[in-house]
Design an enzyme around this catalytic site. Structure first.
Site, short mmCIF file in Angstrom:
data_model
loop_
_atom_site.label_atom_id
_atom_site.label_comp_id
_atom_site.label_asym_id
_atom_site.label_seq_id
_atom_site.Cartn_x
_atom_site.Cartn_y
_atom_site.Cartn_z
N CYS A 85 -7.86 1.53 -14.14
CA CYS A 85 -7.93 0.29 -14.22
C CYS A 85 -9.73 0.04 -13.75
O CYS A 85 -10.27 -0.71 -13.94
CB CYS A 85 -7.45 -0.72 -12.51
SG CYS A 85 -7.82 -1.85 -12.44
N CYS B 274 -7.36 -3.48 -3.45
CA CYS B 274 -8.04 -2.35 -3.33
C CYS B 274 -9.40 -2.01 -2.37
O CYS B 274 -9.63 -0.65 -2.00
CB CYS B 274 -9.22 -1.29 -5.01
SG CYS B 274 -7.48 -1.42 -5.83
N CYS C 155 -14.98 4.41 -8.03
CA CYS C 155 -14.49 3.75 -9.01
C CYS C 155 -14.95 4.42 -10.13
O CYS C 155 -14.33 4.45 -11.07
CB CYS C 155 -14.93 2.67 -8.85
SG CYS C 155 -16.68 2.36 -9.41
#
Length: 250
Positions: free
Chosen positions: A127, A211, A234
């Site tokens: 993602c 998140c 990330c």
């Protein structure tokens, strides 16, 4: 093989240049580092990557004093808090920033890999890769360097962060690397900078809404990111091999 060898050679040159810049300028103040990077070393070849997060106003204010027309890249992942988008507009207008560039994920990649929009619940890495890493790489392609707001105190993965850092064939400049949480607070107060509206709710590091959670007293500033997953970054600040793919975990 030839392309791989050329890239390896270019990356080695970038690493050597980053080390030289660190030795020459790494001890300077954040403002001095920014001015040298923007107006001398990487003139016309550098952009700031901003999340419009909890600490973003500090770097953006410094930029507004040096080069308000500097490209400011904002990755709109499609999963941000509404407060983050509105906060970005507030800072853009208050500081007179004239070149904020909103970058979106590739629609075809989303349709292929995250059609329902819930990939974050099954594969955080993939993602982040399609919503942040890939769009940022496209956005930074014209530039030789980028500026980040990372600090060493944020978590253990960043505790040795240099001011000038090699990132493949590009250099990252981290002017706030040595700053403490107290330094950030003092700067914001001295310059009367507005706080991100979620900070007062305990969000000390703010990413995508699904998140991100509040931080408890005594936790690292980034403890609320991907809580309970073991994930700490990330991906945009982690070097990965070219062409790496992420296997979907369902």
């Amino acid at each position: 093989m030839a392309d791989a060898a050329l890239r390896k050679s270019a990356e080695e040159c970038t690493s050597e240049r980053a080390a030289a810049l660190e030795a020459q300028y790494g001890h300077l103040s954040a403002e001095e580092v920014l001015k040298i990077a923007i107006t001398e070393v990487f003139e016309g070849q550098i952009a700031l990557v901003s999340s419009f997060g909890a600490d973003s106003s500090v770097m953006l204010n410094m930029i507004s004093d040096i080069a308000p027309d500097l490209p400011v890249v904002f990755l709109d992942t499609g999963k941000h808090f509404g407060e983050t988008r509105r906060y970005g507009k507030v800072l853009e207008e208050k500081l007179g920033l004239t070149n904020v560039q909103t970058v979106l994920p590739d629609a075809d990649r989303l349709a292929e890999l995250d059609k329902g929009g819930f990939l974050f619940s099954t594969n955080h890495d993939l993602c982040c890769h399609i919503r942040k890493t890939e769009p940022l790489e496209r956005a930074l392609e014209p530039f030789a360097a980028s500026i980040t707001g990372r600090k060493r105190f944020q978590n253990s993965a960043r505790d040795r962060l240099p001011v000038f850092e090699a990132d493949g064939t590009r250099i990252k400049v981290n002017p706030l690397a040595s700053w403490s949480f107290e330094d950030l607070v003092d700067y914001r107060e001295q310059h009367d900078l507005p706080a991100h509206p979620l900070v007062e709710q305990g969000f000390l590091s703010i990413g995508c809404m699904p998140c991100t959670s509040p931080v408890e007293p005594g936790e690292d500033q980034r403890a609320g990111r991907w809580r309970g997953t073991g994930k700490t970054e990330c991906g945009i600040h982690i070097k990965t091999p070219k062409g790496e793919t992420f296997i979907r975990r369902d």
